[in-house]
Write a protein that holds these residues in place. Structure first.
Motif, mmCIF file in Angstrom:
data_model
loop_
_atom_site.group_PDB
_atom_site.id
_atom_site.type_symbol
_atom_site.label_atom_id
_atom_site.label_comp_id
_atom_site.label_asym_id
_atom_site.label_seq_id
_atom_site.Cartn_x
_atom_site.Cartn_y
_atom_site.Cartn_z
ATOM 1 N N VAL A 1 -8.306 3.537 -10.055
ATOM 2 C CA VAL A 1 -8.427 4.661 -10.850
ATOM 3 C C VAL A 1 -9.514 5.542 -10.638
ATOM 4 O O VAL A 1 -9.431 6.666 -10.585
ATOM 5 N N LEU A 2 -10.769 5.019 -10.352
ATOM 6 C CA LEU A 2 -12.099 5.718 -10.109
ATOM 7 C C LEU A 2 -11.846 6.439 -8.942
ATOM 8 O O LEU A 2 -12.170 7.802 -8.725
ATOM 9 N N GLY A 3 -11.382 5.846 -7.765
ATOM 10 C CA GLY A 3 -11.080 6.630 -6.395
ATOM 11 C C GLY A 3 -10.185 7.897 -6.917
ATOM 12 O O GLY A 3 -10.393 8.799 -6.424
ATOM 13 N N LEU B 1 8.169 10.172 -11.964
ATOM 14 C CA LEU B 1 8.868 11.402 -11.885
ATOM 15 C C LEU B 1 10.312 11.465 -12.820
ATOM 16 O O LEU B 1 10.838 12.622 -13.308
ATOM 17 N N SER B 2 11.052 10.256 -12.790
ATOM 18 C CA SER B 2 12.231 10.218 -13.953
ATOM 19 C C SER B 2 11.871 10.099 -15.281
ATOM 20 O O SER B 2 12.745 10.535 -16.058
ATOM 21 N N ASN B 3 10.734 9.361 -15.670
ATOM 22 C CA ASN B 3 10.350 9.357 -17.130
ATOM 23 C C ASN B 3 9.567 10.222 -17.643
ATOM 24 O O ASN B 3 9.665 10.279 -18.886
ATOM 25 N N LEU B 4 8.685 10.914 -16.811
ATOM 26 C CA LEU B 4 7.945 12.115 -17.591
ATOM 27 C C LEU B 4 8.477 13.276 -17.307
ATOM 28 O O LEU B 4 7.751 14.153 -17.762
ATOM 29 N N SER C 1 0.973 -1.123 -0.066
ATOM 30 C CA SER C 1 -0.133 -0.033 -0.029
ATOM 31 C C SER C 1 0.932 1.317 -0.317
ATOM 32 O O SER C 1 0.435 2.189 -0.574
ATOM 33 N N GLY C 2 1.936 1.174 0.906
ATOM 34 C CA GLY C 2 2.612 2.421 0.696
ATOM 35 C C GLY C 2 3.804 2.516 -0.280
ATOM 36 O O GLY C 2 3.962 3.663 -0.964
ATOM 37 N N PHE C 3 4.392 1.625 -0.695
ATOM 38 C CA PHE C 3 5.293 1.458 -1.671
ATOM 39 C C PHE C 3 5.024 1.218 -3.449
ATOM 40 O O PHE C 3 5.696 1.442 -4.134
ATOM 41 N N ALA C 4 3.684 0.869 -3.571
ATOM 42 C CA ALA C 4 3.344 0.696 -4.919
ATOM 43 C C ALA C 4 3.202 2.319 -5.258
ATOM 44 O O ALA C 4 3.506 2.546 -6.400
ATOM 45 N N PRO C 5 2.687 3.013 -4.576
ATOM 46 C CA PRO C 5 2.651 4.516 -5.217
ATOM 47 C C PRO C 5 3.876 5.273 -4.974
ATOM 48 O O PRO C 5 4.075 6.116 -6.049
ATOM 49 N N TYR C 6 4.747 5.182 -4.309
ATOM 50 C CA TYR C 6 6.133 5.513 -4.285
ATOM 51 C C TYR C 6 6.827 5.118 -5.555
ATOM 52 O O TYR C 6 7.789 5.823 -5.795
ATOM 53 N N LEU C 7 6.799 3.671 -5.697
ATOM 54 C CA LEU C 7 7.502 3.227 -6.849
ATOM 55 C C LEU C 7 6.987 3.973 -8.350
ATOM 56 O O LEU C 7 8.034 4.411 -9.101
ATOM 57 N N ALA C 8 5.703 3.958 -8.190
ATOM 58 C CA ALA C 8 5.154 4.514 -9.309
ATOM 59 C C ALA C 8 5.598 6.156 -9.429
ATOM 60 O O ALA C 8 5.871 6.702 -10.723
ATOM 61 N N THR C 9 5.780 6.751 -8.369
ATOM 62 C CA THR C 9 6.088 8.224 -8.355
ATOM 63 C C THR C 9 7.486 8.194 -8.935
ATOM 64 O O THR C 9 7.759 9.212 -9.743
ATOM 65 N N LYS D 1 -0.087 13.898 -17.861
ATOM 66 C CA LYS D 1 1.111 12.969 -16.681
ATOM 67 C C LYS D 1 0.320 12.606 -15.550
ATOM 68 O O LYS D 1 0.752 11.810 -14.963
ATOM 69 N N LEU D 2 -0.479 13.124 -14.974
ATOM 70 C CA LEU D 2 -1.286 12.756 -13.793
ATOM 71 C C LEU D 2 -1.954 11.535 -14.251
ATOM 72 O O LEU D 2 -1.948 10.276 -13.423
ATOM 73 N N ALA D 3 -2.592 11.319 -15.280
ATOM 74 C CA ALA D 3 -3.481 10.350 -15.730
ATOM 75 C C ALA D 3 -2.218 9.036 -15.979
ATOM 76 O O ALA D 3 -2.766 8.022 -15.713
ATOM 77 N N ILE D 4 -1.267 9.118 -16.526
ATOM 78 C CA ILE D 4 -0.251 8.111 -16.884
ATOM 79 C C ILE D 4 0.190 7.630 -15.380
ATOM 80 O O ILE D 4 0.334 6.472 -15.195
ATOM 81 N N CYS D 5 0.627 8.621 -14.708
ATOM 82 C CA CYS D 5 0.711 8.288 -13.177
ATOM 83 C C CYS D 5 -0.214 7.466 -12.389
ATOM 84 O O CYS D 5 0.006 6.287 -11.712
ATOM 85 N N THR D 6 -1.512 7.777 -12.624
ATOM 86 C CA THR D 6 -2.402 7.102 -12.038
ATOM 87 C C THR D 6 -2.652 5.620 -12.671
ATOM 88 O O THR D 6 -2.928 4.602 -11.832
ATOM 89 N N LEU D 7 -2.558 5.420 -13.980
ATOM 90 C CA LEU D 7 -2.661 4.008 -14.379
ATOM 91 C C LEU D 7 -1.430 3.399 -14.181
ATOM 92 O O LEU D 7 -1.819 2.147 -13.814
#
Length: 188
Positions: free
Chosen positions: A165-167, A107-110, A95-103, A123-129
């Motif tokens: 995604v909906l949330g 942050l580095s690729n976009l 729960s804590g590290f999935a969004p951190y890894l996505a971030t 960019k927020l949509a890509i990050c969310t997906l």
């Protein structure tokens, strides 16, 4: 040097504590509002805290991820998950590290700046997906690995992905509407 270390510790502690409080509060509010939309253990059709997970890790970084992980562990252990330390620690870490890894990936690729001033809707949509897929995949893998009943299937993955995604969309919309209400009217 000591002053800098105190400031860093203070900022880290603040991010950690704010993340615990906000995530726990929104989790229980979401549970109350959407209890009829629950698909299975840990899976809901709309999961508002998903958006908060993403924002807390975008804003606070590692302290935010640690705060989410701690809060999620406690929520799972004291809630509907089996009272198995290993299962709940895993849920908390995911729960804590999935969004951190996505971030970190986003942050580095976009090329999003650390202060988020160039965070656009695409960019927020890509990050969310990316975050939702990573979170749903890791959660369902962990649920299956731990042998939790009726979890770990593709259906649970898909519903968790949709719920995250909906949330996130609903939470971002609520934040945007709230910020718009705080802006002074241009007609006045």
């Amino acid at each position: 040097m000591l002053t800098v270390m105190k400031r860093i510790f203070s900022e880290s502690t603040t991010g950690f504590l704010v993340s615990i409080f906000l995530y726990s509060t929104l989790f229980y509010l979401n549970d109350w509002l959407t209890s009829h939309l629950t698909f299975g253990l840990g899976v809901s059709w709309i999961y508002l805290p998903a958006g908060l997970r993403l924002f807390l890790t975008l804003i606070f970084g590692l302290p935010g991820a640690l705060g989410i992980a701690f809060a999620s562990f406690l929520i799972g252990y004291l809630g509907s998950f089996p009272h198995e330390l290993t299962t709940c620690v895993g849920v908390g870490l995911i729960s804590g590290f999935a969004p951190y890894l996505a971030t970190i990936f986003v942050l580095s690729n976009l090329k999003i700046s650390p202060n988020l001033n160039n965070l656009s809707l695409p960019k927020l949509a890509i990050c969310t997906l990316i975050y939702a897929a990573l979170s749903a995949g890791l959660h369902q893998w962990w649920f299956a690995l731990r042998g939790l009943d009726e979890t770990g299937s593709f259906n649970h993955f898909l519903v968790m992905l949709i719920g995250d995604v909906l949330g996130t969309i609903v939470l971002v919309g609520l934040i945007k509407a709230g910020l718009d209400l705080l802006k002074p009217s241009k007609l006045a």
